[in-house]
Design a protein around this motif. Structure first.
Motif, PDB file in Angstrom:
ATOM      1  N   ILE A  17      -3.749  -7.064  25.366  1.00  0.00           N
ATOM      2  CA  ILE A  17      -2.946  -8.033  24.665  1.00  0.00           C
ATOM      3  C   ILE A  17      -1.401  -7.488  24.553  1.00  0.00           C
ATOM      4  O   ILE A  17      -0.471  -8.155  24.566  1.00  0.00           O
ATOM      5  N   GLU A  18      -1.152  -6.116  24.334  1.00  0.00           N
ATOM      6  CA  GLU A  18       0.233  -5.728  24.381  1.00  0.00           C
ATOM      7  C   GLU A  18       0.927  -5.998  25.636  1.00  0.00           C
ATOM      8  O   GLU A  18       2.219  -6.399  25.423  1.00  0.00           O
ATOM      9  N   THR A  19       0.247  -5.950  26.768  1.00  0.00           N
ATOM     10  CA  THR A  19       1.164  -6.080  27.925  1.00  0.00           C
ATOM     11  C   THR A  19       1.098  -7.753  28.356  1.00  0.00           C
ATOM     12  O   THR A  19       1.727  -8.176  29.697  1.00  0.00           O
ATOM     13  N   ASN A  20       0.402  -8.652  27.589  1.00  0.00           N
ATOM     14  CA  ASN A  20       0.364 -10.096  27.986  1.00  0.00           C
ATOM     15  C   ASN A  20       1.548 -10.664  27.380  1.00  0.00           C
ATOM     16  O   ASN A  20       1.875 -10.971  26.401  1.00  0.00           O
ATOM     17  N   SER A  21       2.608 -10.855  28.353  1.00  0.00           N
ATOM     18  CA  SER A  21       4.015 -11.520  28.063  1.00  0.00           C
ATOM     19  C   SER A  21       3.681 -13.011  27.371  1.00  0.00           C
ATOM     20  O   SER A  21       4.832 -13.640  26.911  1.00  0.00           O
ATOM     21  N   GLU A  43       5.122 -11.094  18.011  1.00  0.00           N
ATOM     22  CA  GLU A  43       4.448 -10.667  16.838  1.00  0.00           C
ATOM     23  C   GLU A  43       2.915 -10.147  16.966  1.00  0.00           C
ATOM     24  O   GLU A  43       2.675  -9.055  16.699  1.00  0.00           O
ATOM     25  N   VAL A  44       2.424 -10.769  17.961  1.00  0.00           N
ATOM     26  CA  VAL A  44       1.049 -10.435  18.452  1.00  0.00           C
ATOM     27  C   VAL A  44       0.921  -9.224  18.966  1.00  0.00           C
ATOM     28  O   VAL A  44       0.194  -8.280  19.097  1.00  0.00           O
ATOM     29  N   SER A  79       0.012  -3.401  19.696  1.00  0.00           N
ATOM     30  CA  SER A  79       0.610  -2.188  19.968  1.00  0.00           C
ATOM     31  C   SER A  79       0.151  -1.236  18.747  1.00  0.00           C
ATOM     32  O   SER A  79      -0.079  -0.068  18.890  1.00  0.00           O
ATOM     33  N   LEU A  80       0.327  -1.535  17.633  1.00  0.00           N
ATOM     34  CA  LEU A  80      -0.182  -0.876  16.618  1.00  0.00           C
ATOM     35  C   LEU A  80      -1.604  -0.647  16.434  1.00  0.00           C
ATOM     36  O   LEU A  80      -2.234   0.457  16.248  1.00  0.00           O
ATOM     37  N   ILE A  81      -2.462  -1.707  16.970  1.00  0.00           N
ATOM     38  CA  ILE A  81      -3.993  -1.211  16.970  1.00  0.00           C
ATOM     39  C   ILE A  81      -4.236  -0.229  18.239  1.00  0.00           C
ATOM     40  O   ILE A  81      -5.078   0.798  17.738  1.00  0.00           O
ATOM     41  N   LYS A  82      -3.617  -0.202  19.365  1.00  0.00           N
ATOM     42  CA  LYS A  82      -3.523   0.665  20.051  1.00  0.00           C
ATOM     43  C   LYS A  82      -3.138   1.865  19.580  1.00  0.00           C
ATOM     44  O   LYS A  82      -3.871   3.122  19.883  1.00  0.00           O
TER      45      LYS A  82
END
Length: 456
Positions: A258-262, A267-268, A273-276
């Motif tokens: 999800i973090e790398t999905n542009s 915000e998502v 990133s915080l979850i990771k």
């Protein structure tokens, strides 16, 4: 309580028996000495009967005085000289082996002086005779003339006999101590050895014998109970770690995706990133927990290899920065030029874990951000890894607690470690495994500075 009461009772009984035996020995020894003394006085130094016999048997033969041969032999046997002093003239009427320093003429005052004491340092005794006074003289230092007559040798021997008595008493005490106390001492030594081993975390199995066999039994049972609890704790931690690792891997995978999905909103991506980041912290916590467990039961083995600390730290800092550090933190590496050519022997994986924990500790406890400084210095016999920050630091009480604590798991003061717990404890244990030392102090910026010293 019954064990100690029984031990004290046995000790008292043994002490009373020992005192009784020593008293009996002393009475026996003194009795033998008195008997020998009486024999000596009544035999060899029976002075008065001898001088009486001489006084009654001395006779005038051919205008000279003589005594029977048996008495002459007795005088020679005891090395006694003798003389008969004339009442009127004070001259000698008869002599027997008279020493050269003894006078041959005496006045009444001379006779009054030596008759009770000494004549020229010779112990003498006198006895009345119809023609005058018979005097027997003994060798110098052979008799001591007091109120009674004692053999001089016996008086000289008194201090030695007292010393002999004391030595015998001490020897008997030693034998009794060795015989009576040896068993108790072995039992106590057995108990003390077990207590020390148990305090060090080792499993024990003491021999149950002697006065403290019941105590040894209780220690053995305690050791078995602690071992079972430790095994249960390790199994529980291993099971929890295994159960957490699988879903954690899934969470990390989806969070990174999800973090790398542009195509997703910013915000998502930030939330992913915080979850990771939090999942990574949880994974590290599980790994730390497993590492502490292995260190606790000494199953962690060092994988020693030779490496350059300078190269090692550059790679470590680069990897840490590439993992994603918030912008409010900065990491600065400073390598002393003297440390560049120096090699170190150690477990790179564990040392990397230690320094990583120190850097992560700076980030964790300074949420407002701070500057982190990593420095490598080479000393004559040690390599120093210094990690510090300019953050909130620690109080002197917290630093003292870090320096003095010896364990983490199972501590009654676990709440005191919530600020700096697993991470710093693991650092201390890893450094200890490398025969090094860890120091904690407040730096010039007011932040915490940790100094790791590893022997080269």
């Amino acid at each position: 309580m019954n064990v100690f009461q029984s031990s004290i009772r046995q000790f008292v009984i043994r002490t009373v028996v020992a005192i009784f035996l020593i008293a009996c020995f002393n009475i026996l020894l003194v009795g033998v000495y008195i008997y020998r003394f009486q024999q000596s006085v009544s035999g060899e130094t029976a002075i008065l009967p001898l001088i009486k016999q001489i006084s009654g048997n001395i006779r005038m033969v051919d205008n000279r005085y003589e005594i029977p041969d048996s008495m002459t032999n007795e005088l020679e046997k005891q090395n006694i000289w003798a003389m008969l002093i004339d009442d009127h003239s004070g001259k000698l009427l008869w002599i027997h082996k008279l020493p050269q320093d003894i006078p041959t003429h005496y006045t009444l005052s001379d006779i009054a002086t030596f008759s009770r004491y000494y004549l020229k340092d010779y112990p003498v005794v006198a006895w009345k005779h119809p023609k005058g006074l018979i005097v027997l003289g003994y060798p110098k230092n052979s008799l001591s003339k007091l109120n009674y007559i004692f053999p001089y040798g016996e008086l000289q021997a008194v201090p030695f006999r007292i010393l002999f008595l004391i030595v015998c008493d001490l020897f008997i005490l030693f034998l009794l101590y060795f015989y009576i106390g040896r068993k108790s001492i072995k039992s106590v030594h057995n108990i003390l050895t077990g207590v020390k081993s148990l305090a060090s975390g080792d499993q024990i199995h003491l021999k149950e014998y002697g006065d403290f066999s019941e105590v040894a039994n209780q220690l053995n049972r305690t050791s078995d109970l602690l071992k079972r609890r430790q095994t249960a704790q390790e199994n529980w931690i291993a099971g929890i770690s295994h159960d957490i690792r699988t879903p954690l891997t899934v969470i990390l995978g989806y969070a990174e995706s999800i973090e790398t999905n542009s195509s997703l909103p910013k915000e998502v991506q930030d939330k992913a990133s915080l979850i990771k980041y939090q999942s990574t912290r949880l994974r590290d916590l599980v790994n730390d927990l497993n590492l502490i467990t292995r260190m606790g039961d000494d199953s962690q083995v060092l994988r020693l290899e030779v490496f350059y600390p300078s190269v090692f730290c550059r790679a470590l800092i680069a990897s840490f920065l590439n993992s994603g550090v918030p912008d409010i933190f900065s990491v600065e590496l400073n390598i002393d030029k003297n440390s560049e050519p120096v090699c170190l022997i150690g477990d790179r994986r564990l040392l990397q874990r230690a320094i990583y924990n120190l850097i992560h500790n700076c980030i964790k406890h300074n949420p407002a951000g701070c500057n982190i400084y990593v420095r490598v210095e080479a000393r004559k016999q040690d390599m120093l890894f210094i990690v510090s920050d300019d953050g909130r630091g620690m109080t002197p009480e917290e630093i003292h607690l870090l320096k003095t604590r010896t364990q983490y798991l199972g501590s009654d003061n676990l709440f005191q470690f919530k600020q700096h717990g697993f991470g710093l404890y693991i650092v201390q244990q890893i450094v200890k495994m490398h025969s090094g030392s860890t120091g904690f102090q407040i730096n010039t910026f007011g932040g915490l500075e940790v100094v790791i010293s590893i022997p080269i």
